[in-house]
Design a protein around this motif. Structure first.
Motif, mmCIF file in Angstrom:
data_model
loop_
_atom_site.group_PDB
_atom_site.id
_atom_site.type_symbol
_atom_site.label_atom_id
_atom_site.label_comp_id
_atom_site.label_asym_id
_atom_site.label_seq_id
_atom_site.Cartn_x
_atom_site.Cartn_y
_atom_site.Cartn_z
ATOM 1 N N GLY A 22 42.052 6.441 -53.077
ATOM 2 C CA GLY A 22 43.209 5.562 -53.025
ATOM 3 C C GLY A 22 43.200 4.668 -51.808
ATOM 4 O O GLY A 22 42.553 4.956 -50.806
ATOM 5 N N SER A 23 43.905 3.546 -51.916
ATOM 6 C CA SER A 23 44.077 2.661 -50.763
ATOM 7 C C SER A 23 45.429 1.959 -50.868
ATOM 8 O O SER A 23 45.932 1.718 -51.956
ATOM 9 C CB SER A 23 42.946 1.637 -50.664
ATOM 10 O OG SER A 23 42.959 0.751 -51.752
ATOM 11 N N LEU A 24 45.988 1.652 -49.707
ATOM 12 C CA LEU A 24 47.276 0.974 -49.616
ATOM 13 C C LEU A 24 47.195 0.017 -48.440
ATOM 14 O O LEU A 24 46.846 0.431 -47.335
ATOM 15 C CB LEU A 24 48.395 1.990 -49.393
ATOM 16 C CG LEU A 24 49.810 1.466 -49.275
ATOM 17 C CD1 LEU A 24 50.247 0.810 -50.573
ATOM 18 C CD2 LEU A 24 50.755 2.597 -48.915
ATOM 19 N N GLY A 25 47.471 -1.271 -48.684
ATOM 20 C CA GLY A 25 47.302 -2.216 -47.591
ATOM 21 C C GLY A 25 48.029 -3.526 -47.768
ATOM 22 O O GLY A 25 48.757 -3.743 -48.735
ATOM 23 N N PHE A 149 34.948 0.732 -43.472
ATOM 24 C CA PHE A 149 34.525 0.842 -42.086
ATOM 25 C C PHE A 149 35.394 1.860 -41.362
ATOM 26 O O PHE A 149 36.356 2.366 -41.932
ATOM 27 C CB PHE A 149 34.464 -0.522 -41.378
ATOM 28 C CG PHE A 149 35.762 -1.254 -41.272
ATOM 29 C CD1 PHE A 149 36.505 -1.206 -40.117
ATOM 30 C CD2 PHE A 149 36.220 -2.016 -42.323
ATOM 31 C CE1 PHE A 149 37.692 -1.879 -40.009
ATOM 32 C CE2 PHE A 149 37.406 -2.698 -42.234
ATOM 33 C CZ PHE A 149 38.141 -2.633 -41.069
ATOM 34 N N LEU A 150 35.024 2.163 -40.117
ATOM 35 C CA LEU A 150 35.587 3.295 -39.380
ATOM 36 C C LEU A 150 35.445 4.553 -40.233
ATOM 37 O O LEU A 150 36.424 5.230 -40.563
ATOM 38 C CB LEU A 150 37.041 3.061 -38.988
ATOM 39 C CG LEU A 150 37.301 1.971 -37.961
ATOM 40 C CD1 LEU A 150 38.785 1.844 -37.690
ATOM 41 C CD2 LEU A 150 36.552 2.248 -36.668
ATOM 42 N N LEU A 154 39.230 2.834 -43.432
ATOM 43 C CA LEU A 154 39.756 1.492 -43.674
ATOM 44 C C LEU A 154 38.880 0.775 -44.694
ATOM 45 O O LEU A 154 37.665 0.959 -44.728
ATOM 46 C CB LEU A 154 39.792 0.674 -42.392
ATOM 47 C CG LEU A 154 40.805 1.111 -41.329
ATOM 48 C CD1 LEU A 154 40.640 0.264 -40.076
ATOM 49 C CD2 LEU A 154 42.220 0.998 -41.848
ATOM 50 N N LEU A 155 39.507 -0.060 -45.510
ATOM 51 C CA LEU A 155 38.802 -0.825 -46.534
ATOM 52 C C LEU A 155 39.168 -2.293 -46.376
ATOM 53 O O LEU A 155 40.343 -2.648 -46.393
ATOM 54 C CB LEU A 155 39.194 -0.328 -47.930
ATOM 55 C CG LEU A 155 38.519 -0.990 -49.119
ATOM 56 C CD1 LEU A 155 37.016 -0.752 -49.098
ATOM 57 C CD2 LEU A 155 39.114 -0.474 -50.418
ATOM 58 N N LEU A 156 38.161 -3.130 -46.219
ATOM 59 C CA LEU A 156 38.346 -4.579 -46.142
ATOM 60 C C LEU A 156 37.993 -5.180 -47.495
ATOM 61 O O LEU A 156 36.919 -4.904 -48.035
ATOM 62 C CB LEU A 156 37.438 -5.178 -45.063
ATOM 63 C CG LEU A 156 37.388 -6.698 -45.001
ATOM 64 C CD1 LEU A 156 38.719 -7.252 -44.509
ATOM 65 C CD2 LEU A 156 36.254 -7.160 -44.122
ATOM 66 N N ASP A 157 38.901 -5.968 -48.060
ATOM 67 C CA ASP A 157 38.672 -6.681 -49.332
ATOM 68 C C ASP A 157 38.677 -8.173 -49.060
ATOM 69 O O ASP A 157 39.545 -8.664 -48.334
ATOM 70 C CB ASP A 157 39.815 -6.445 -50.330
ATOM 71 C CG ASP A 157 39.860 -5.068 -50.903
ATOM 72 O OD1 ASP A 157 38.803 -4.498 -51.157
ATOM 73 O OD2 ASP A 157 40.981 -4.571 -51.115
ATOM 74 N N SER A 179 43.200 -2.285 -45.892
ATOM 75 C CA SER A 179 43.910 -1.146 -46.482
ATOM 76 C C SER A 179 43.519 0.160 -45.810
ATOM 77 O O SER A 179 42.361 0.355 -45.444
ATOM 78 C CB SER A 179 43.571 -1.026 -47.974
ATOM 79 O OG SER A 179 43.913 -2.201 -48.658
ATOM 80 N N LEU A 180 44.489 1.048 -45.711
ATOM 81 C CA LEU A 180 44.236 2.426 -45.322
ATOM 82 C C LEU A 180 43.798 3.181 -46.561
ATOM 83 O O LEU A 180 44.345 2.958 -47.640
ATOM 84 C CB LEU A 180 45.496 3.073 -44.758
ATOM 85 C CG LEU A 180 46.029 2.492 -43.454
ATOM 86 C CD1 LEU A 180 47.393 3.098 -43.137
ATOM 87 C CD2 LEU A 180 45.061 2.743 -42.319
#
Length: 183
Positions: A22-25, A149-150, A154-157, A179-180
């Motif tokens: 899951g991710s939320l950002g 990353f990290l 963390l997810l960069l889109d 996103s976290l």
């Protein structure tokens, strides 16, 4: 004894590491009307929030994803459109739900290419020509790049998003999201 340990080590397969499903950002980026809608709604910016569910292990190259996003837009700031008649800025709210695919064409399990078609609800603060409506429903398509990353926290889109496919008001945006991730 060493030969037996070596044989056991070579015969066992390592389990794939699961990626956070899951991710939320938050997301933001420039946006503009396209085709005849470029003159009507102009260009501006958009920002909002997204949530995604994309279960996948690091040993798989293909996966699927569900994503929901809500975007707030302000048009007519950079390139003036003719739709904003009451205020100088056309304001919009867009909600979309997409079902997509993730593909990892390289060996690194931290970067993916994405393709997400879906449906969008678009609402403006003023009626938009040619139908002179404020609310619209239509298709949406996104192509993008995702990178963890990290670790995987963390997810960069980075997405290119085309809204209201085949109907008006069509718009295009380049969206950057951070996103976290987690369970």
């Amino acid at each position: 004894m060493r030969a037996l340990l070596l044989l056991v080590a070579l015969s066992t397969t390592a389990a794939a590491d699961p990626l956070p499903p899951g991710s939320l950002g938050a997301l933001f980026g420039p946006t503009s009307g396209t085709g005849p809608d470029a003159k009507v709604i102009g260009a501006g910016y958009t920002f909002g929030a997204q949530a995604a569910w994309q279960p996948m292990n690091t040993d798989r190259r293909f996966g699927w994803a569900l994503r929901w996003a809500t975007l707030f837009g302000a048009y007519g700031l950079f390139y003036q459109g003719s739709a904003a008649q009451i205020e100088s800025t056309l304001r919009t709210v867009q909600m979309d739900f997409t079902l997509g695919a993730r593909w990892r064409p390289w060996p690194s399990p931290s970067s993916y290419l994405t393709l997400r078609p879906g449906v969008e609800v678009f609402r403006a603060n003023e009626p938009l020509p040619p139908k002179m409506q404020r609310s619209f429903v239509g298709g949406i398509a996104e192509v993008g790049f995702e990178h963890y990353f990290l670790g995987t926290s963390l997810l960069l889109d980075i997405d290119v998003r085309y809204g209201l496919v085949g109907s008006q008001p069509s718009n295009i945006a380049v969206l950057f999201a951070l996103s976290l991730t987690g369970p």
